[in-house]
Structures are given as structure tokens and as C-alpha cells.
Write an enzyme that holds these catalytic residues in place. Structure first.
Site, PDB file in Angstrom:
ATOM      1  N   ARG A  83       5.059  45.469   4.659  1.00 35.35           N
ATOM      2  CA  ARG A  83       6.016  46.294   4.348  1.00 35.35           C
ATOM      3  C   ARG A  83       5.329  47.700   3.995  1.00 35.35           C
ATOM      4  NH1 ARG A  83       7.813  44.799   0.227  1.00 35.35           N
ATOM      5  NH2 ARG A  83       6.650  42.605  -0.114  1.00 35.35           N
ATOM      6  N   CYS A 264       3.266  34.333  -3.254  1.00 34.34           N
ATOM      7  CA  CYS A 264       2.869  33.483  -4.670  1.00 34.34           C
ATOM      8  C   CYS A 264       3.497  32.066  -4.389  1.00 34.34           C
ATOM      9  CB  CYS A 264       3.473  34.018  -5.767  1.00 34.34           C
ATOM     10  SG  CYS A 264       2.679  35.608  -6.418  1.00 34.34           S
ATOM     11  N   ASN A 268       5.690  27.410  -0.239  1.00 32.53           N
ATOM     12  CA  ASN A 268       5.234  26.035  -0.515  1.00 32.53           C
ATOM     13  C   ASN A 268       6.161  25.339  -1.454  1.00 32.53           C
ATOM     14  OD1 ASN A 268       3.228  26.759   1.001  1.00 32.53           O
ATOM     15  ND2 ASN A 268       1.562  27.212  -0.858  1.00 32.53           N
ATOM     16  N   SER A 380      -0.760  37.730   7.887  1.00 34.06           N
ATOM     17  CA  SER A 380      -0.119  37.378   9.346  1.00 34.06           C
ATOM     18  C   SER A 380       0.837  36.263   8.884  1.00 34.06           C
ATOM     19  CB  SER A 380      -1.282  36.635   9.989  1.00 34.06           C
ATOM     20  OG  SER A 380      -1.957  35.626   9.428  1.00 34.06           O
TER      21      SER A 380
END
Ligand code: OXD
Ligand code: MN
Length: 596
Positions: A83, A264, A268, A380
Site C-alpha cells: 500500500r 502483526c 494467525n 508477498s
């Protein structure tokens, strides 16, 4: 599809096309002058056809279809990998309404500047009309957008990231209430790149970039910047948050949201796999990046994920860090700027399997592990349908959303900030969110490692004055009668040797366990000047390498080392002309408690 045929698809119950859409598409066609206009219907037949067009045009490379069925690789232009916050503008009529944290351009000037670049830019190309819904189809809280683009990469990604195609016409009906999203690659020249938001016109114009966050306009541009502006007006919130349900061994599911700055670990946490030692827990993914929050009739906050897929950071994603993401991306997924292996598979740094002896790197060049350069770009990405996620919640498309018991803020901090703390109440929690700061990552341009303030992880995504945004949080708190508790976590605290003290990943559930206990009214805590931290024995570390002294260090709140942080907050808040008094008061009270 011809225009007439397309018009039939977008008809209302009386068989008339949506006149607002038709008029706007015609205007934009006159501006961009494409050779043809193609109206996307979202069908499977269309996907196959456009995919082979994209491969033929070089936008995608087919990967090994036995290894990764339905998966394709894209390499972006080398100057177009993240971005571009410096080229992102909020174009409100009054400059002060964009606030001190946004770039501002006057709407007339922005339309003129971008218009000059768009003019004739699609000659020799096709313009695709992408009708889409952010939010579940049929939900009264969902919003319709229409993106016009000359990029097949954008079309195919939007198909995965949103509910795209004819379904959107049903949601829109005759209404003029849709976000007008115009995107064009133009010549991908960074000097002619603008990502402009016109919140007062419910319009986005993005030109000169094909990168996800700049070009998939449903995501950051609509679902955060424009939706945030609309949410303030309509009394709801658009936040940069994951949504997850935690089912305890008794079968009770508690939903939480969490806002961390880009890269961050939101994805996950959203897909966390409980460690073997925490038997009986299950984690249910509702969303990994964006939450739309409303006050329900019961006075609680309810959250909807407006997206339909995941656009995750690839490097660091592995069977160890996020097995559910790895399982999600085994089929029907796109990979952008990763290494292509000789077998036609993919690889990236931090995948936790040995690199191929030789591959093709993100720049399209021959690469070996000893070449001294990263094979995959640090930013990526993978794009994958949410429906493929093994931990997907059965409630992820509930039209009313899921009820939220806790909001967690977090940042990447090597020191000072403890593993977890709970704010005193909603206004203090708003202050905790407003003071989130993190060491910079690769998802946006800038120096990696540098500390930046990122209130509510929304700094790059707030579509209006950030002071007004804090005020909106405070006002929402007055309307909620059953408040979620607000926490802050820091998985990244280090010891004096620079090693992470906390194992992270699945073990983060131990911290969440304490959070859930606090929400249920139990969970032992100690009051400190910054909030409640867990009592020494309140977090179980059995089965981890965390020693008693590591845990004590992780939970330590040392007023003596907070001064630089508080000074940095003084400076950050100092730039706001519209900082709510309640935030000033919380800041002053915290300083007093820290004896600063
Ligand atoms: C993202 C980001 O792509 O936050 O989600 O940058
Ligand atoms: Mn994000």
C-alpha cells in the site's frame, strides 16, 4: 456479455435496470474509453473463462495443478508491492475533516488530477464491471459496491474477497446507495498513482497501482475508510479487526475481536490451533482483517466480517505458525510475489521447509537460496476463499453477526508493554486503543523496525479525522449497555539478549484463556497504573519453555521505563486539534498513576 444482456441481469422486480448504475458506468466509460465493457456475473463458467484470459495475458501463471489445484501465481510490477500511504488521500470538502493523520486533497482537484490520468487510459483494454457485496448476502448491514477496473487480477481477486456478481443486484435493487469504485492500472507509474477516497460522495478512485490494498477497492478503501465514515454517520463502527470464537471444554463459545497493525499476526490468531496441553478448546474463525460492529437490541456489540476471503501475508506463514492457513491455501488460491519452485509449487521465507535448490523469485528471475536476496517479497500474499478454512465458524455468515465479549488491541513491542493487560473501563479502553504503537512491518512502505503510533491499528485506514474517530468510540461506549472488556496484548516482548520471551502462536490461547476468565468475572488480576495484569499464577505455562522469571518479566509493569512512551504519546496527541477531552483526561490520569 453485451450491454443489453447485462442490463437484463441487473433488473429490478419491474424488469428495469438500476438506472443509477447504468448512468455512472456510462460516464466512466466515456472517461476511460475502454474498447469494451464486460459485466461480471460471478458464475463459475465466467471464472474459468477469465482465468484463462488472465493466463493468456500474462497476469497469472498456472501452478502445478496436481500439487495445487486451482492455484495461480501473479508477479506485480516491482514498484507496486505494498500500500502506498503517501499516495492515499481523503478528499473531504473541508481539509480539517480529513484530520492530521491523513493526506488530504480537495475533491475537485482530486477528480481533476485522477481524471486526467484515467482519461483514455483503457484504450485497447476492457473495462470490467464488478458488482459486489461487503458482508453476507441478505444481511441488512451489508453494503454494495461496484468496481470498474481494467485489471483481470483485480476481477479474479475481488471474486474471492467479496460476494461478487449477480448476487449484488438483488441486494442493491433500485437503490442509489452503492460505493462507486473506479480503478485503473493506467501505466503503473508511481508518479501518476493516486488512491483517492471521497467519503461525502461514497466514491473511490484509484489509479496507477495493481497492488491488493490499493486496487481491491472493497477491502481497505471501502470496508475501512468509506465504511468508517458511513459508520460514524449511521451509528456503527468499521474496524481493522479479526473476529474469532473460542469454544471452551464445556462447549461455550465466546467471541472476541482483535486489532493489530498490519503483519502483526491477525491471521494467525484468527486461525489459531490450540496447543495439545489445552485440551477441549476449539477456535472458530469468523474473519481475519475487518470487523463491522453494531450495538444489538440486547445492548451488546455484534460483529460481522464483511469479506469473503483472506488476503494474507505469505512470509512467516507455515505449518508451525498457521496450519489452518496452510490448509486453506492448498487449492483455488492465488499467490502474489512468492518464489515459484521447479515443480510448479510455491515457497517463501519462513515457510519452515527447506527452500528449493533453485526457483524463480518474485521478480521473475532465477533464484537460489545462496543468492543473498529474498526469494519472496516480504509483503508477498496469498488470496484464498474463506470457505476453505478448516476452522471457519458455522456462524461466520450470520446476518446479525456474532456477539462480542472482548476487544483486544496489540502491537509489536520489544520492551515496556506487558504480555497482556485489561483496561479499567470503556473510556480507558478507548485510550488504550488510541495509544497502540508498533514497530513498523513490511505491509506498508517505510523503515522496517521504526516505532509508529497506530491508534486501534487504524492509522492508515481511518477515512476521516482521527480525533472524531476517538469521539465516535466514546459515543458508541455510551450506547452499549453490555460492554465488551478491552485488553492489550504484546506477543513480542524480548529479554536482554533480544530473544522473544513468549512462544506465541497456539500458546497465545493461554493469554486468551485469562481474557475469557476476566470476561466471565473470574481470572486473578493485579491492578497496575496501566490496567489489570494477570496475577503471577493466573496464566498457565506448563508445557511451555516459559520459566517463572520469564513470566514475571513478561507481566512486569515498571513505571520507571514508561516515560519515553508517555512523552511520545504527548507528542502524538499534540498534533490533534480535535482530541476528545475524555482522552486527554485518561492520558493525564495514566501519567499521574505512573508518577510522570
Ligand atoms: C492488509 C494490511 O493487507 O493491513 O491487511 O496491510
Ligand atoms: Mn489488514
Amino acid at each position: 456479455m453485451g450491454v443489453k444482456e447485462a442490463e437484463k441481469k441487473m433488473t429490478n422486480v419491474h424488469g428495469e435496470p438500476n438506472a443509477h448504475v447504468k448512468k455512472w458506468v456510462e460516464e466512466m466509460r466515456d472517461l476511460c474509453q475502454p474498447d469494451a465493457v464486460y459485466w461480471c456475473d460471478g458464475s463459475e463458467e465466467e471464472r474459468r473463462r477469465l482465468m484463462s484470459d488472465a493466463v493468456r495475458a500474462g497476469d497469472f501463471e498456472e501452478l502445478n495443478q496436481e500439487l495445487l489445484p486451482g492455484c495461480y501465481l501473479h508477479r506485480s510490477a516491482q514498484n507496486d508491492v505494498a500500500r502506498t500511504e503517501g499516495l492515499t488521500f481523503i478528499c473531504t470538502r473541508s481539509k480539517s475533516d480529513a484530520g492530521p493523520t491523513n493526506n488530504w486533497m480537495a475533491p475537485d482537484e482530486a477528480y481533476r488530477k485522477c481524471g486526467a490520468i484515467f482519461k483514455g487510459s483503457m484504450k485497447g483494454r476492457q473495462m470490467y464491471v464488478i458488482p459486489f457485496i461487503m458482508g453476507p448476502a441478505g444481511s441488512p448491514f451489508s453494503k454494495v459496491g461496484i468496481e470498474l477496473t481494467d485489471s483481470l487480477y483485480v476481477v479474479l481477486n475481488m471474486r474471492m474477497m467479496t460476494r461478487m456478481g449477480n448476487v449484488a443486484w438483488g441486494q442493491l435493487g433500485d437503490s442509489n446507495d452503492f460505493t462507486r469504485c473506479l480503478h485503473g492500472k493506467a501505466d503503473l507509474n508511481i508518479d501518476r498513482r493516486f488512491i483517492c477516497h471521497f467519503p461525502e460522495d461514497n466514491t473511490i478512485w484509484s489509479v496507477g497501482s495493481g497492488y491488493g490494498g490499493n486496487a481491491l477497492l472493497g477491502k481497505k478503501c471501502l470496508a475501512l475508510r468509506i465504511a468508517g465514515f458511513l459508520g460514524r454517520r449511521e451509528g456503527w463502527m468499521a474496524e481493522h479487526m479479526l473476529i474469532v470464537g473460542i469454544e471452551d471444554p464445556q462447549g461455550r463459545t465466546t467471541y472476541i475481536t482483535a486489532a493489530f497493525p498490519s503483519a502483526c499476526g491477525k491471521t494467525n490468531l484468527a486461525m489459531l490451533v490450540p496447543p495439545a496441553s489445552l485440551k477441549g478448546y476449539k477456535v472458530w474463525t469468523v474473519g481475519d482483517d475487518i470487523a463491522w460492529l453494531r450495538v444489538g437490541k440486547d445492548g451488546q456489540l455484534w460483529a460481522v466480517n464483511p469479506e469473503n476471503g483472506f488476503f494474507g501475508v505469505a512470509p512467516g506463514t507455515s505449518m508451525k505458525s498457521n496450519p489452518n492457513a496452510m490448509k486453506t491455501i492448498q487449492r483455488n488460491s492465488f499467490f502474489t510475489n512468492v518464489v515459484r519452485t521447479p515443480e510448479g509449487g510455491v515457497w517463501w521465507e519462513g515457510m519452515d521447509i527447506p527452500p528449493p535448490q533453485e526457483g524463480i523469485d518474485w521478480k521473475g528471475k532465477k533464484w537460489t537460496p545462496s543468492s543473498g536476496e529474498k526469494g519472496a517479497h516480504p509483503n508477498s500474499r496469498f488470496t484464498a476463499p474463506a470457505s476453505q478454512c478448516p476452522s471457519l465458524s458455522p456462524h461466520w455468515e450470520d446476518p446479525e453477526g456474532v456477539p462480542i465479549s472482548a476487544i483486544i488491541f496489540g502491537g509489536r513491542r520489544a520492551s515496556v508493554v506487558p504480555l497482556v493487560f485489561e483496561s479499567f473501563d470503556w473510556p480507558h479502553g478507548t485510550y488504550v486503543g488510541a495509544t497502540v504503537a508498533s514497530e513498523r512491518t513490511a505491509a506498508a512502505e517505510g523503515t522496517v523496525g521504526e516505532l509508529r503510533h497506530d491508534p486501534m491499528a487504524m492509522l492508515p485506514f481511518c477515512g476521516y479525522h482521527m480525533g472524531d474517530y476517538f469521539e465516535h468510540w466514546l459515543q458508541m461506549g455510551k450506547r452499549i449497555t453490555r460492554h465488551p472488556k478491552i485488553f492489550h496484548v504484546n506477543w513480542f516482548r524480548q529479554n536482554s539478549q533480544g530473544e522473544f520471551l513468549w512462544p506465541g502462536f497456539g500458546e497465545n490461547l493461554r493469554v486468551i484463556q485469562w481474557i475469557l476468565e476476566r470476561c466471565a468475572g473470574s481470572g486473578k488480576a493485579v491492578k497496575t497504573p496501566i490496567g489489570f495484569v494477570p496475577a503471577a499464577d493466573a496464566i498457565t505455562t506448563k508445557g511451555t519453555h516459559v520459566s517463572g522469571s520469564d513470566l514475571a518479566e513478561l507481566l512486569r509493569v515498571d513505571p520507571g521505563i514508561w516515560k519515553p512512551d508517555m512523552t511520545s504519546r504527548d507528542k502524538f496527541f499534540g498534533m490533534f486539534d480535535r482530541l476528545p477531552q475524555a482522552i486527554r483526561d485518561e492520558h493525564a490520569a495514566q501519567k499521574k498513576r505512573l508518577h510522570i
